[in-house]
Motif scaffolding. Structure first.
Motif, PDB file in Angstrom:
ATOM      1  N   GLY A 129       0.818  -1.210   0.000  1.00 37.03           N
ATOM      2  CA  GLY A 129       0.000   0.000   0.000  1.00 37.03           C
ATOM      3  C   GLY A 129       0.846   1.251   0.000  1.00 37.03           C
ATOM      4  N   GLU A 130       1.931   1.240   0.750  1.00 39.92           N
ATOM      5  CA  GLU A 130       2.818   2.395   0.800  1.00 39.92           C
ATOM      6  C   GLU A 130       3.500   2.619  -0.548  1.00 39.92           C
ATOM      7  N   ILE A 131       3.905   1.551  -1.207  1.00 37.24           N
ATOM      8  CA  ILE A 131       4.528   1.666  -2.530  1.00 37.24           C
ATOM      9  C   ILE A 131       3.536   2.265  -3.524  1.00 37.24           C
ATOM     10  N   VAL A 132       2.302   1.783  -3.498  1.00 41.26           N
ATOM     11  CA  VAL A 132       1.275   2.291  -4.412  1.00 41.26           C
ATOM     12  C   VAL A 132       0.999   3.768  -4.133  1.00 41.26           C
ATOM     13  N   ARG A 133       0.930   4.150  -2.873  1.00 37.72           N
ATOM     14  CA  ARG A 133       0.693   5.559  -2.520  1.00 37.72           C
ATOM     15  C   ARG A 133       1.832   6.448  -3.027  1.00 37.72           C
ATOM     16  N   ARG A 134       3.076   5.998  -2.858  1.00 40.29           N
ATOM     17  CA  ARG A 134       4.213   6.790  -3.335  1.00 40.29           C
ATOM     18  C   ARG A 134       4.182   6.929  -4.855  1.00 40.29           C
ATOM     19  N   LYS A 135       3.894   5.831  -5.551  1.00 42.41           N
ATOM     20  CA  LYS A 135       3.825   5.894  -7.015  1.00 42.41           C
ATOM     21  C   LYS A 135       2.697   6.816  -7.467  1.00 42.41           C
ATOM     22  N   ARG A 136       1.570   6.758  -6.775  1.00 39.21           N
ATOM     23  CA  ARG A 136       0.427   7.613  -7.132  1.00 39.21           C
ATOM     24  C   ARG A 136       0.780   9.083  -6.933  1.00 39.21           C
ATOM     25  N   THR A 137       1.492   9.399  -5.871  1.00 37.41           N
ATOM     26  CA  THR A 137       1.914  10.775  -5.614  1.00 37.41           C
ATOM     27  C   THR A 137       2.817  11.274  -6.726  1.00 37.41           C
ATOM     28  N   VAL A 138       3.755  10.459  -7.153  1.00 40.20           N
ATOM     29  CA  VAL A 138       4.663  10.839  -8.238  1.00 40.20           C
ATOM     30  C   VAL A 138       3.881  11.037  -9.527  1.00 40.20           C
ATOM     31  N   MET A 139       2.987  10.105  -9.831  1.00 38.68           N
ATOM     32  CA  MET A 139       2.195  10.207 -11.064  1.00 38.68           C
ATOM     33  C   MET A 139       1.316  11.458 -11.052  1.00 38.68           C
ATOM     34  N   ASP A 140       0.706  11.760  -9.910  1.00 36.37           N
ATOM     35  CA  ASP A 140      -0.122  12.966  -9.808  1.00 36.37           C
ATOM     36  C   ASP A 140       0.699  14.228 -10.041  1.00 36.37           C
ATOM     37  N   SER A 141       1.896  14.273  -9.476  1.00 40.67           N
ATOM     38  CA  SER A 141       2.723  15.468  -9.647  1.00 40.67           C
ATOM     39  C   SER A 141       3.178  15.604 -11.099  1.00 40.67           C
ATOM     40  N   ILE A 142       3.485  14.489 -11.750  1.00 41.69           N
ATOM     41  CA  ILE A 142       3.869  14.546 -13.166  1.00 41.69           C
ATOM     42  C   ILE A 142       2.700  15.036 -14.016  1.00 41.69           C
ATOM     43  N   GLU A 143       1.506  14.530 -13.735  1.00 41.97           N
ATOM     44  CA  GLU A 143       0.322  14.961 -14.478  1.00 41.97           C
ATOM     45  C   GLU A 143       0.050  16.449 -14.263  1.00 41.97           C
TER      46      GLU A 143
END
Length: 152
Positions: free
Chosen positions: A105-119
């Motif tokens: 869950g923590e890995i998915v949250r970190r990846k989602r944060t990165v993807m959101d910032s890139i978007e």
């Protein structure tokens, strides 16, 4: 009597020492986490993917997910039996399995944060390139022309 108590105490101490160890035929926690994470991604991809905007029957989705599962196992260099044995071990130790899922869950949250910032960065660049004003904090940022003060 003292000998029996000493042997019992020694056996208890040895048994407790192995409580945190993972058997050699079971995947380590980190590898199991990575395999399960990839399998979750494969399942989501296999079930949500549409083929040419047509509805896909569930049986085809199931077959596709199973194919993705086998590809994940090949990617990680493990067999189905190794995975099953390891999963059964972690299933029998729910505290360890819970730790694995929390890390996932923590890995998915970190990846989602990165993807959101890139978007967000891409959206801002596109808006600047097109000349469209963007909203920030519910206020329109003024264009460069409106910043000029006109005095009488």
């Amino acid at each position: 009597m003292r000998k029996t108590a000493g042997i019992l105490l020694m056996g208890l101490m040895l048994a407790c020492g192995d409580a945190d160890r993972t058997p050699s035929d079971v995947m380590p926690k980190e590898k199991m986490r990575d395999v399960l994470l990839d399998m979750n991604y494969a399942e989501v991809w296999g079930r949500d993917q549409q083929m040419d905007t047509a509805m896909v029957p569930d049986s085809v989705k199931e077959l596709r997910v199973k194919t993705y599962y086998s590809q994940v196992l090949q990617l990680h260099g493990i067999t189905r039996e190794e995975f099953s044995r390891s999963y059964k071990f972690y299933e029998a130790h729910p505290d360890r399995l819970e730790t694995i899922y929390k890390e996932m869950g923590e890995i998915v949250r970190r990846k989602r944060t990165v993807m959101d910032s890139i978007e967000n960065i891409q959206r801002e660049r596109e808006a600047r390139a097109s000349g469209v004003r963007t909203r920030r904090d519910s206020l329109f940022w003024p264009s460069s022309d409106s910043l000029k003060l006109i005095l009488p």
